[in-house]
Write a protein that holds these residues in place. Structure first.
Motif, mmCIF file in Angstrom:
data_model
loop_
_atom_site.group_PDB
_atom_site.id
_atom_site.type_symbol
_atom_site.label_atom_id
_atom_site.label_comp_id
_atom_site.label_asym_id
_atom_site.label_seq_id
_atom_site.Cartn_x
_atom_site.Cartn_y
_atom_site.Cartn_z
ATOM 1 N N MET A 1 0.840 -1.178 0.000
ATOM 2 C CA MET A 1 0.000 0.000 0.000
ATOM 3 C C MET A 1 0.888 1.245 0.000
ATOM 4 S SD MET A 1 -3.312 -0.823 0.237
ATOM 5 C CE MET A 1 -4.153 0.561 0.950
ATOM 6 N N LYS A 2 0.425 2.245 -0.714
ATOM 7 C CA LYS A 2 1.103 3.533 -0.780
ATOM 8 C C LYS A 2 0.084 4.633 -0.515
ATOM 9 C CE LYS A 2 5.144 2.088 -2.240
ATOM 10 N NZ LYS A 2 6.326 2.120 -1.439
ATOM 11 N N ASP A 17 -6.786 15.531 -1.385
ATOM 12 C CA ASP A 17 -7.005 14.433 -0.447
ATOM 13 C C ASP A 17 -5.841 13.460 -0.489
ATOM 14 O OD1 ASP A 17 -9.437 15.452 0.265
ATOM 15 O OD2 ASP A 17 -10.642 13.944 -0.776
ATOM 16 N N ASP A 18 -5.468 12.911 0.656
ATOM 17 C CA ASP A 18 -4.501 11.827 0.736
ATOM 18 C C ASP A 18 -5.277 10.524 0.709
ATOM 19 O OD1 ASP A 18 -2.350 13.536 0.952
ATOM 20 O OD2 ASP A 18 -2.311 13.477 3.136
ATOM 21 N N ILE A 19 -4.918 9.635 -0.227
ATOM 22 C CA ILE A 19 -5.602 8.348 -0.328
ATOM 23 C C ILE A 19 -4.586 7.221 -0.228
ATOM 24 C CG2 ILE A 19 -7.509 9.274 -1.682
ATOM 25 C CD1 ILE A 19 -6.228 7.959 -4.166
ATOM 26 N N HIS A 20 -5.042 6.057 0.185
ATOM 27 C CA HIS A 20 -4.208 4.877 0.328
ATOM 28 C C HIS A 20 -4.649 3.876 -0.741
ATOM 29 C CE1 HIS A 20 -3.409 6.815 4.109
ATOM 30 N NE2 HIS A 20 -4.691 6.695 4.457
ATOM 31 N N VAL A 21 -3.716 3.523 -1.646
ATOM 32 C CA VAL A 21 -4.040 2.628 -2.759
ATOM 33 C C VAL A 21 -2.920 1.621 -2.955
ATOM 34 C CG1 VAL A 21 -5.535 4.259 -3.970
ATOM 35 C CG2 VAL A 21 -3.106 4.310 -4.400
ATOM 36 N N ASP A 22 -3.183 0.640 -3.811
ATOM 37 C CA ASP A 22 -2.209 -0.382 -4.166
ATOM 38 C C ASP A 22 -0.968 0.255 -4.805
ATOM 39 O OD1 ASP A 22 -1.606 -3.261 -4.538
ATOM 40 O OD2 ASP A 22 -1.641 -2.682 -6.655
ATOM 41 N N PHE A 41 2.530 3.757 3.012
ATOM 42 C CA PHE A 41 1.366 3.824 3.898
ATOM 43 C C PHE A 41 1.835 3.446 5.297
ATOM 44 C CE2 PHE A 41 -2.239 1.314 5.755
ATOM 45 C CZ PHE A 41 -3.024 2.397 6.071
ATOM 46 N N ASN A 42 1.607 4.339 6.264
ATOM 47 C CA ASN A 42 2.065 4.109 7.629
ATOM 48 C C ASN A 42 0.913 4.362 8.599
ATOM 49 O OD1 ASN A 42 3.527 3.771 9.927
ATOM 50 N ND2 ASN A 42 4.730 5.621 9.733
#
Length: 69
Positions: A1-2, A17-22, A41-42
């Motif tokens: 995840m990034k 927006d900050d999003i978390h994706v593959d 992704f942390n």
């Protein structure tokens, strides 16, 4: 995840927006200019606090409406 920051509106997210994706999708978004600031992704960052549930300090018991006779 990034995690990436979007540079344009992409429903349901908005510009900024900050999003978390593959990983692959994150690289693709950055390459196309649709996102910037590719980072890992942390979930356990500074804002994360792990604590157990505990009772509050207020009056204990159920909140109910008073009955009128």
């Amino acid at each position: 995840m990034k995690t990436v920051t979007l540079t344009q509106d992409m429903r349901p997210w908005r510009d900024g927006d900050d999003i978390h994706v593959d990983d692959k999708l994150a690289r693709s978004l950055v390459e196309n200019g649709e996102a910037k600031d590719l980072r890992p992704f942390n979930p356990a960052g500074e804002k994360y606090e792990d604590r157990s549930m505990r009772a509050g300090g207020g009056k204990q018991g159920y909140k109910t409406k008073g009955s009128q006779a």
